[in-house]
Each structure stands twice: as C-alpha cells, then as structure tokens.
Design a protein around this motif. Sequence first.
Motif: not given
Length: 192
Positions: A135-158
């Motif tokens: 039960l969120f209580g509001s249609r409007d929400l904040f979205r916070t994220t934290l990601a750890l990135n690993r580049d696999l080359g010049d263009n691709w990554g995970v």
Amino acid sequence: MKRLACLAAVSLATSGAASAQLVQEVRAGGLAHNICVVNCDNANQEDGFNVQGEIVFDRPDFFKYLLKPRPFIVGSVNTAGDTSFGGFGLVWNWDFARKWSLEPSLGYVIHTGELEVPFPIGDPRNLEFDENNILFGSRDLFRTTLALNRDLGDNWGVQVIFEHLSHGQILGDGRNQGNDSLGGRVYYRFGG
C-alpha cells in the motif's frame, strides 16, 4: 489513468527537451521485485520479476552545478501483474577503479500499484488484500537507486542495481510501505 497520461506527457517533454542532447546509453534488465533489505514487514506482499528499460541522455551544460548528473527516463513492468512504473530523474556516475563505477540516482515515478485497502473496515477481505499488496499511499513516488557498474569494453557493460520506491510522506499521504528491488542490467553506450 490520468496521472499515467500526465507522466507520459512529462516523459515526452523530457525526451523532447533532451532531443538536442543525444541519447548516451540504453539499459535493459530485470529486478527481483519487493525483496527484504532492511524493513521486511511487506517483503512477501508482492512478487514477480520486473523487466526494466532505461534511456540515459548526455549531460546538459547547466547540470555541471549539480555534480554533473545525466537525465534519464525509465519504465518497469512487473511480470506477476503487481506494481509497474514509469518516470524520469537524474543519475550520477563516479569511477572508482579501471572499468568500475558507482552510480546513484534520484527520480520521480508514477506506478500502477495499490494505494489503500478498497474494502470497508471490518470486511474479512481486508486481511487477504493487505497480505498480498503493498500500500503505497500515493501514485507519486521517489525512486532512488544505487548501481555497481562494470564496463566490458568501449560500449557494453553490466550493472548490479538496488532500487527503492517510496513517497517518504512528502509526495503523498496515508500508507507508505515502499518497495525494494535488486537485479542486474546490461547497458550499451553510444559512441564508445
């Protein structure tokens, strides 16, 4: 539905305003929906897997005063028919080792989840509904994220990404159970 239409208009305006800016990255992946991280009271109320796509734009010059974030738009669909959402925000990226970076973000989304129990007090359906829905209580929400990135080359990554949705008693009133998700995404950078 009215807010989803509003979000679509804002997203189009954001992408239209950013059309002078080039798309820098596209991302796609999946997240385990509603996992237990800190407060596990509602971790069993929704399940499934969220399929997620995100477009990240080049940084406008005036964002240099905000520690150089990049704007993004995001969409996430829950495979079990639970909470899905769409929105926009800002993402920062800090390289900490060769081909590795941390990426926090802050955004605004509109979701399809439940706001309140729809049955009157004392109705026996309340308990079952409450046990199976956030039960969120509001249609409007904040979205916070934290990601750890690993580049696999010049263009691709995970990336491994943790995501939290909540209105924090700021954007809405009523219940604020929030939702935590964890997963992985693949990204492609244009012009690597």
